[in-house]
Design an enzyme around this catalytic site. Structure first.
Site, PDB file in Angstrom:
ATOM      1  N   GLY A  14      42.061 -41.282  11.183  1.00 17.34           N
ATOM      2  CA  GLY A  14      41.451 -41.553  12.488  1.00 17.34           C
ATOM      3  C   GLY A  14      42.516 -41.966  13.496  1.00 17.34           C
ATOM      4  O   GLY A  14      43.521 -42.566  13.118  1.00 17.34           O
ATOM      5  N   LYS A  77      40.364 -35.049   7.423  1.00 17.87           N
ATOM      6  CA  LYS A  77      39.870 -34.140   6.386  1.00 17.87           C
ATOM      7  C   LYS A  77      40.948 -33.171   5.929  1.00 17.87           C
ATOM      8  O   LYS A  77      40.649 -32.115   5.387  1.00 17.87           O
ATOM      9  CB  LYS A  77      38.676 -33.346   6.929  1.00 17.87           C
ATOM     10  N   GLY A 120      44.941 -43.507   3.422  1.00 18.50           N
ATOM     11  CA  GLY A 120      44.704 -42.130   2.952  1.00 18.50           C
ATOM     12  C   GLY A 120      45.898 -41.230   3.239  1.00 18.50           C
ATOM     13  O   GLY A 120      46.415 -40.539   2.349  1.00 18.50           O
ATOM     14  N   ILE A 142      43.092 -49.241  12.956  1.00 22.20           N
ATOM     15  CA  ILE A 142      42.457 -50.331  13.714  1.00 22.20           C
ATOM     16  C   ILE A 142      41.830 -51.348  12.758  1.00 22.20           C
ATOM     17  O   ILE A 142      41.567 -52.478  13.134  1.00 22.20           O
ATOM     18  CB  ILE A 142      41.385 -49.827  14.711  1.00 22.20           C
ATOM     19  N   ASP A 143      41.582 -50.924  11.505  1.00 28.06           N
ATOM     20  CA  ASP A 143      40.885 -51.806  10.555  1.00 28.06           C
ATOM     21  C   ASP A 143      41.779 -52.931  10.032  1.00 28.06           C
ATOM     22  O   ASP A 143      41.281 -53.918   9.504  1.00 28.06           O
ATOM     23  CB  ASP A 143      40.374 -50.995   9.350  1.00 28.06           C
ATOM     24  N   HIS A 288      33.448 -45.749  18.548  1.00 26.45           N
ATOM     25  CA  HIS A 288      34.788 -45.221  18.834  1.00 26.45           C
ATOM     26  C   HIS A 288      35.406 -45.740  20.124  1.00 26.45           C
ATOM     27  O   HIS A 288      36.579 -45.479  20.386  1.00 26.45           O
ATOM     28  CB  HIS A 288      34.742 -43.681  18.823  1.00 26.45           C
ATOM     29  N   LEU A 289      34.609 -46.495  20.917  1.00 26.71           N
ATOM     30  CA  LEU A 289      35.209 -47.148  22.097  1.00 26.71           C
ATOM     31  C   LEU A 289      36.391 -48.000  21.656  1.00 26.71           C
ATOM     32  O   LEU A 289      37.369 -48.168  22.381  1.00 26.71           O
ATOM     33  CB  LEU A 289      34.190 -48.094  22.743  1.00 26.71           C
ATOM     34  N   GLN A 290      36.278 -48.546  20.422  1.00 27.27           N
ATOM     35  CA  GLN A 290      37.324 -49.449  19.913  1.00 27.27           C
ATOM     36  C   GLN A 290      38.635 -48.721  19.620  1.00 27.27           C
ATOM     37  O   GLN A 290      39.664 -49.341  19.398  1.00 27.27           O
ATOM     38  CB  GLN A 290      36.839 -50.125  18.625  1.00 27.27           C
TER      39      GLN A 290
HETATM   40  O1  F6P Z   1      39.428 -46.281   9.725  1.00 28.82           O
HETATM   41  C1  F6P Z   1      39.211 -46.336  11.103  1.00 28.82           C
HETATM   42  C2  F6P Z   1      37.776 -46.129  11.434  1.00 28.82           C
HETATM   43  O2  F6P Z   1      37.629 -46.216  12.842  1.00 28.82           O
HETATM   44  C3  F6P Z   1      36.802 -47.072  10.732  1.00 28.82           C
HETATM   45  O3  F6P Z   1      36.775 -48.341  11.334  1.00 28.82           O
HETATM   46  C4  F6P Z   1      35.517 -46.291  10.841  1.00 28.82           C
HETATM   47  O4  F6P Z   1      34.615 -46.612   9.824  1.00 28.82           O
HETATM   48  C5  F6P Z   1      35.982 -44.875  10.690  1.00 28.82           C
HETATM   49  O5  F6P Z   1      37.351 -44.841  11.039  1.00 28.82           O
HETATM   50  C6  F6P Z   1      35.228 -43.900  11.552  1.00 28.82           C
HETATM   51  O6  F6P Z   1      35.686 -42.632  11.262  1.00 28.82           O
HETATM   52  P1  F6P Z   1      35.309 -41.344  12.112  1.00 28.82           P
HETATM   53  O7  F6P Z   1      36.287 -41.265  13.240  1.00 28.82           O
HETATM   54  O8  F6P Z   1      35.472 -40.237  11.121  1.00 28.82           O
HETATM   55  O9  F6P Z   1      33.923 -41.518  12.604  1.00 28.82           O
END
Ligand code: F6P
Length: 364
Positions: A14, A77, A120, A142-143, A288-290
């Site tokens: 991500g 992916k 990953g 970001i996690d 996804h704003l974050q």
């Molecule tokens: O690992 C980063 C993250 O933003 C997680 O906080 C969230 O669960 C996941 O990716 C969301 O993934 P995607 O962009 O595939 O919706």
């Protein structure tokens, strides 16, 4: 004089604010050593289909450090060791295309790859290192759940965005005497919820590391009411779990490396609060704003330091390592070591204790 290197960089998983700053730093540090630098588009896809490789020059990266996203594109992916490919019957099967990546890497005479990603993507980088690819990792997410580094870039920006959102929710919650339940990202780690919740003066914070009891949450809200505070802010991490229960997932959504997409816990918690207390509740998901927009100064600087340190690691031949912040220094940590560590909020750590001292309920 040291060897003129030809290096490449990719961004995987991500996106996170700061990716472009890493690309800028790698490009500039390499350029200033008279090295050639190439960007691999969409994770490893560019090493499968080599039309997806672009030369990176100072002009191309000028000023991108302040821009969110990644100019190289990314995917969660694209694991070349398990690539979904349609067979002759049109069915999708997983194929190991890693040898093709290795062949292209060697044919293009790259000396090293800077792999920017979360656990990953860095796991994939480590597997390529085992096949003989000289790789240096740069941890991003970001996690903030990557081991071996105090912090990953992108986290500070995500926490700032979440805190600002929580700040804004106070006035509307107060005007309506409502409970606002806000869901933040973080996967199975509660760092974003914890840091933004404490900074944003939340009443309740629910994180995966402390399974919650909804009755304790409702007790806290009713107790607040008795003391004259009729509105409340509940911050819930997307991976938070009720005691004895499981995570809430978005049905039908296709996830990346972990194959599930988390989401929906805020709506569930808000519904339970209304049902049990009669209080008017609303939920919202920051989503996804974050991950969007400009990185904070902290993330920008950390990303630039990580990118430059990755180039120094290549110069020193320190492969199969990742750059990491071990304050105040940027150090190199073996990928094998970093990937062994699962970083989570420590329920007995001082940040949770700070929350408790401030009167915040963790649902336990
Ligand atoms: O690992 C980063 C993250 O933003 C997680 O906080 C969230 O669960 C996941 O990716 C969301 O993934 P995607 O962009 O595939 O919706």
């Amino acid at each position: 004089m040291s060897k003129r290197m030809k290096i490449c960089i990719n961004t995987g998983g991500g996106d996170a604010p700061g990716l472009n700053a890493v690309i800028e730093a790698v490009t500039m540090a390499a350029h200033n050593r008279q090295w050639e630098v190439y960007g691999i588009r969409s994770g490893y896809a560019g090493l499968l289909n080599t039309d997806e490789i672009i030369p990176l020059t100072p002009e191309k990266v000028d000023g991108i450090a302040s821009i969110g996203g990644t100019i190289l594109g990314t995917t969660n992916k694209g694991n070349p060791f398990m690539m979904p490919v349609a067979n002759a019957a049109g069915e999708i099967e997983q194929r190991d295309l890693s040898d093709r990546v290795m062949e292209n890497f060697r044919r293009l005479r790259f000396d090293a790859l800077v792999a920017v990603g979360g656990d990953g993507s860095l796991e994939i980088a480590h597997r390529f290192a085992a096949k003989g690819m000289p790789v240096v990792g740069v941890p991003k997410t970001i996690d903030n759940d990557m081991g071996g580094t105090v912090i990953t870039f992108g986290f500070d920006t995500a926490v700032s965005i979440a805190t600002e959102a929580i700040d804004r929710l106070h006035s509307t919650a107060k005007s309506h005497d409502r409970v606002m339940v806000v869901e933040v990202m973080g996967r199975n780690a509660g760092f974003i919820a914890l840091n933004s919740g404490i900074s944003g003066n939340a009443d309740v914070i629910l994180i995966p590391e402390i399974p919650f009891d909804i009755d304790r949450v409702c007790d806290k809200l009713m107790d607040n009411e008795l003391h004259g505070r009729k509105y409340a802010i509940v911050v819930v991490a997307e991976g938070a779990v009720p005691k004895g229960g499981g995570v809430v997932v978005k049905e039908g959504a296709t996830g990346g490396r972990q194959h599930v997409v988390l989401g929906g816990i805020a709506e569930h918690v808000a519904g339970e609060i209304t049902r049990r207390t009669g209080k008017d509740s609303r939920s919202l998901v920051l989503g996804h704003l974050q991950r969007g927009g400009s990185p904070t100064t902290f993330d920008r600087l950390l990303s630039l330091r990580f990118g430059a340190a990755a180039v120094r690691a290549i110069e020193e031949g320190r492969f199969d390592h990742m750059v990491a912040l071990q304050s105040p220094d940027i150090v190199l940590v073996p990928l094998a070591e970093a990937l062994q560590i699962t970083k989570r909020v420590r329920p007995d750590g001082d940040t949770v204790q700070t929350g408790r001292d401030l009167g915040i309920c963790f649902g336990d």
